[in-house]
Write a protein that holds these residues in place. Structure first.
Motif, PDB file in Angstrom:
ATOM      1  N   LEU A  79     -28.590 -12.074  44.665  1.00  0.00           N
ATOM      2  CA  LEU A  79     -29.207 -11.365  43.422  1.00  0.00           C
ATOM      3  C   LEU A  79     -28.734  -9.867  43.417  1.00  0.00           C
ATOM      4  O   LEU A  79     -28.485  -9.211  42.302  1.00  0.00           O
ATOM      5  N   HIS A  80     -29.242  -8.995  44.635  1.00  0.00           N
ATOM      6  CA  HIS A  80     -29.205  -7.437  44.537  1.00  0.00           C
ATOM      7  C   HIS A  80     -27.950  -7.243  44.743  1.00  0.00           C
ATOM      8  O   HIS A  80     -27.684  -5.991  44.125  1.00  0.00           O
ATOM      9  N   ARG A  81     -26.818  -8.107  45.290  1.00  0.00           N
ATOM     10  CA  ARG A  81     -25.521  -7.599  45.391  1.00  0.00           C
ATOM     11  C   ARG A  81     -24.891  -7.752  43.929  1.00  0.00           C
ATOM     12  O   ARG A  81     -24.004  -7.118  43.641  1.00  0.00           O
ATOM     13  N   ALA A  82     -25.357  -8.817  43.305  1.00  0.00           N
ATOM     14  CA  ALA A  82     -24.675  -9.190  42.086  1.00  0.00           C
ATOM     15  C   ALA A  82     -25.056  -8.106  40.768  1.00  0.00           C
ATOM     16  O   ALA A  82     -24.586  -8.001  39.876  1.00  0.00           O
ATOM     17  N   ILE A  83     -26.482  -7.795  40.909  1.00  0.00           N
ATOM     18  CA  ILE A  83     -27.036  -6.946  39.802  1.00  0.00           C
ATOM     19  C   ILE A  83     -27.369  -5.569  40.441  1.00  0.00           C
ATOM     20  O   ILE A  83     -28.420  -5.304  40.990  1.00  0.00           O
ATOM     21  N   GLY A  84     -26.773  -4.620  40.187  1.00  0.00           N
ATOM     22  CA  GLY A  84     -26.959  -3.157  40.469  1.00  0.00           C
ATOM     23  C   GLY A  84     -27.971  -2.520  39.663  1.00  0.00           C
ATOM     24  O   GLY A  84     -27.570  -2.305  38.386  1.00  0.00           O
ATOM     25  N   PHE A  85     -28.790  -1.924  40.205  1.00  0.00           N
ATOM     26  CA  PHE A  85     -29.628  -1.185  39.206  1.00  0.00           C
ATOM     27  C   PHE A  85     -29.539   0.414  39.493  1.00  0.00           C
ATOM     28  O   PHE A  85     -29.820   0.916  40.382  1.00  0.00           O
ATOM     29  N   VAL A  86     -29.481   1.043  38.404  1.00  0.00           N
ATOM     30  CA  VAL A  86     -29.638   2.494  38.419  1.00  0.00           C
ATOM     31  C   VAL A  86     -30.852   2.958  37.665  1.00  0.00           C
ATOM     32  O   VAL A  86     -30.981   2.796  36.688  1.00  0.00           O
ATOM     33  N   PHE A  87     -31.771   3.407  38.563  1.00  0.00           N
ATOM     34  CA  PHE A  87     -33.287   3.832  38.035  1.00  0.00           C
ATOM     35  C   PHE A  87     -33.022   5.298  37.006  1.00  0.00           C
ATOM     36  O   PHE A  87     -32.134   5.731  37.123  1.00  0.00           O
ATOM     37  N   LYS A 147     -27.535  11.538  39.117  1.00  0.00           N
ATOM     38  CA  LYS A 147     -27.166  10.440  38.118  1.00  0.00           C
ATOM     39  C   LYS A 147     -25.971   9.757  38.811  1.00  0.00           C
ATOM     40  O   LYS A 147     -25.858   8.386  38.872  1.00  0.00           O
ATOM     41  N   LEU A 148     -24.879  10.341  39.029  1.00  0.00           N
ATOM     42  CA  LEU A 148     -23.484   9.802  39.191  1.00  0.00           C
ATOM     43  C   LEU A 148     -23.555   9.444  40.769  1.00  0.00           C
ATOM     44  O   LEU A 148     -22.932   8.370  41.079  1.00  0.00           O
ATOM     45  N   THR A 156     -20.483   0.843  45.041  1.00  0.00           N
ATOM     46  CA  THR A 156     -19.682   0.589  46.233  1.00  0.00           C
ATOM     47  C   THR A 156     -20.046  -0.657  46.688  1.00  0.00           C
ATOM     48  O   THR A 156     -19.350  -1.437  47.584  1.00  0.00           O
ATOM     49  N   MET A 157     -20.941  -1.174  46.086  1.00  0.00           N
ATOM     50  CA  MET A 157     -21.426  -2.914  46.644  1.00  0.00           C
ATOM     51  C   MET A 157     -20.832  -3.698  45.505  1.00  0.00           C
ATOM     52  O   MET A 157     -20.889  -5.177  45.777  1.00  0.00           O
ATOM     53  N   ASN A 158     -19.866  -3.387  44.721  1.00  0.00           N
ATOM     54  CA  ASN A 158     -19.180  -3.972  43.781  1.00  0.00           C
ATOM     55  C   ASN A 158     -19.844  -5.064  43.082  1.00  0.00           C
ATOM     56  O   ASN A 158     -19.663  -6.167  42.952  1.00  0.00           O
ATOM     57  N   PRO A 159     -21.006  -4.747  42.241  1.00  0.00           N
ATOM     58  CA  PRO A 159     -21.887  -5.464  41.622  1.00  0.00           C
ATOM     59  C   PRO A 159     -20.977  -6.282  40.468  1.00  0.00           C
ATOM     60  O   PRO A 159     -20.105  -5.690  39.901  1.00  0.00           O
ATOM     61  N   GLU A 160     -21.510  -7.324  40.030  1.00  0.00           N
ATOM     62  CA  GLU A 160     -21.002  -8.057  38.906  1.00  0.00           C
ATOM     63  C   GLU A 160     -21.684  -7.520  37.431  1.00  0.00           C
ATOM     64  O   GLU A 160     -20.853  -7.552  36.458  1.00  0.00           O
ATOM     65  N   MET A 161     -22.811  -6.939  37.654  1.00  0.00           N
ATOM     66  CA  MET A 161     -23.455  -6.387  36.477  1.00  0.00           C
ATOM     67  C   MET A 161     -24.293  -5.270  36.902  1.00  0.00           C
ATOM     68  O   MET A 161     -24.880  -5.164  38.077  1.00  0.00           O
ATOM     69  N   ILE A 162     -24.200  -4.216  36.152  1.00  0.00           N
ATOM     70  CA  ILE A 162     -24.744  -2.916  36.351  1.00  0.00           C
ATOM     71  C   ILE A 162     -26.025  -2.653  35.260  1.00  0.00           C
ATOM     72  O   ILE A 162     -25.507  -2.636  34.255  1.00  0.00           O
ATOM     73  N   VAL A 163     -27.129  -2.549  35.573  1.00  0.00           N
ATOM     74  CA  VAL A 163     -28.299  -2.069  34.917  1.00  0.00           C
ATOM     75  C   VAL A 163     -28.740  -0.701  34.865  1.00  0.00           C
ATOM     76  O   VAL A 163     -28.892  -0.264  36.022  1.00  0.00           O
ATOM     77  N   LEU A 164     -28.588  -0.131  33.767  1.00  0.00           N
ATOM     78  CA  LEU A 164     -29.097   1.348  33.821  1.00  0.00           C
ATOM     79  C   LEU A 164     -30.302   1.690  32.666  1.00  0.00           C
ATOM     80  O   LEU A 164     -30.151   1.371  31.665  1.00  0.00           O
ATOM     81  N   ASP A 165     -31.281   2.313  33.354  1.00  0.00           N
ATOM     82  CA  ASP A 165     -32.298   2.617  32.537  1.00  0.00           C
ATOM     83  C   ASP A 165     -32.453   4.013  32.386  1.00  0.00           C
ATOM     84  O   ASP A 165     -32.444   5.070  33.113  1.00  0.00           O
ATOM     85  N   GLU A 166     -32.352   4.456  30.853  1.00  0.00           N
ATOM     86  CA  GLU A 166     -32.087   5.462  30.269  1.00  0.00           C
ATOM     87  C   GLU A 166     -31.101   6.655  31.024  1.00  0.00           C
ATOM     88  O   GLU A 166     -31.470   7.677  31.475  1.00  0.00           O
ATOM     89  N   PRO A 167     -29.937   6.092  31.156  1.00  0.00           N
ATOM     90  CA  PRO A 167     -28.984   6.886  32.205  1.00  0.00           C
ATOM     91  C   PRO A 167     -28.620   8.337  31.582  1.00  0.00           C
ATOM     92  O   PRO A 167     -28.141   9.156  32.300  1.00  0.00           O
ATOM     93  N   PHE A 168     -28.870   8.532  30.088  1.00  0.00           N
ATOM     94  CA  PHE A 168     -28.428   9.961  29.731  1.00  0.00           C
ATOM     95  C   PHE A 168     -29.491  11.001  29.566  1.00  0.00           C
ATOM     96  O   PHE A 168     -29.377  11.907  29.178  1.00  0.00           O
ATOM     97  N   ASN A 169     -30.642  10.499  29.971  1.00  0.00           N
ATOM     98  CA  ASN A 169     -31.800  11.405  29.924  1.00  0.00           C
ATOM     99  C   ASN A 169     -31.503  12.529  30.987  1.00  0.00           C
ATOM    100  O   ASN A 169     -31.018  12.515  32.201  1.00  0.00           O
ATOM    101  N   GLY A 170     -31.419  13.949  30.481  1.00  0.00           N
ATOM    102  CA  GLY A 170     -31.432  15.018  31.232  1.00  0.00           C
ATOM    103  C   GLY A 170     -30.143  15.534  31.762  1.00  0.00           C
ATOM    104  O   GLY A 170     -29.845  16.214  32.502  1.00  0.00           O
TER     105      GLY A 170
END
Length: 241
Positions: A79-87, A147-148, A156-170
């Motif tokens: 699960l954690h490899r497939a879905i990458g979470f950017v806090f 952020k980058l 680098t973990m090559n996820p299938e899905m990337i989840v980004l929570d408010e990535p443009f803030n700041g």
């Protein structure tokens, strides 16, 4: 890829998600919008297995994600490899001594060969245009640079899905434009993108589907972005978030 059925989640006595049912297919680019505290961040944590619903079912690739699922290391790792979470707050995600070490950490935990890890790190440094930061200490970087790097540590973990929570803030306008281009490229390459944002103009450049929450933690709209122009009241409401 992801199916949520009648999901509820409560912090203490207060609901944070109320009867959420969604299906998200592989490769989709979906934006989540709504007022602060409406449940977007909570939903993202649930999708990534960081919390579990108070009621309802969450399926990842047809497997029920529950306590039993997450207690099995092979399933939780998948699960954690497939879905990458950017806090939303990059500071909670970065903990290594250098940017290069940060990008290498995930692949190292996956047990990849050193030459493969080095290639992935170098590729991500180039993709994100942060080669000059490779030997810098992450906590000393600017908000946009952090952020980058956080995104790189996921890529680098090559996820299938990337989840980004408010990535443009700041982020500066330049970093925002760079991030939009990257997300467009990743989606074009087949990566699923889930993004929570208050900025409708930026959302329109990345997503093809829109999910809207209200202050009662419910989904009020789920529609292709191409249909948004047919709902002027909703469009005006989202523009004022």
């Amino acid at each position: 890829m992801l199916v949520l059925q009648h999901i509820h989640y409560a912090y203490s006595q207060s609901d944070s998600l109320s009867d959420i049912s969604l299906t998200i297919n592989a490769g989709e680019a979906v934006a989540f919008m709504g007022p602060n505290g409406s449940g977007k961040s909570t939903l993202f944590k649930l999708i990534n297995g960081l919390i579990q619903p108070s009621a309802g079912q969450y399926y990842f690739k047809d497997q029920l994600v529950d306590t039993r699922f997450l207690k099995k290391p092979t399933q939780a790792t998948a699960l954690h490899r497939a879905i990458g979470f950017v806090f939303q707050n990059s500071d909670v995600q970065l903990f290594n001594e250098t940017v290069r070490a940060e990008l290498a950490f995930g692949p190292e935990q996956m047990g990849l060969a050193p030459d493969v890890i080095q290639q992935r790190v170098n590729d991500c440094l180039a993709l994100l245009q942060i080669e000059k930061l490779a030997d810098r200490v992450p906590y000393q970087l600017s908000g946009g640079e952090k952020k980058l790097v956080a995104l790189g540590s996921v890529l680098t973990m090559n996820p299938e899905m990337i989840v980004l929570d408010e990535p443009f803030n700041g982020l500066s306008a330049a970093y925002q434009a760079l991030l939009i281009r990257l997300l467009q490229q990743l989606n074009a390459a087949g990566k699923g993108i889930l993004i929570a944002s208050h900025n409708l103009a930026q959302v329109k450049q990345v997503a093809k589907r829109l999910v809207v929450f209200n202050e009662n933690h419910q989904v009020t709209h789920d529609l292709p972005l191409t249909k948004l122009k047919q709902k002027p009241v909703l469009q005006q409401t989202l523009a004022l978030l």
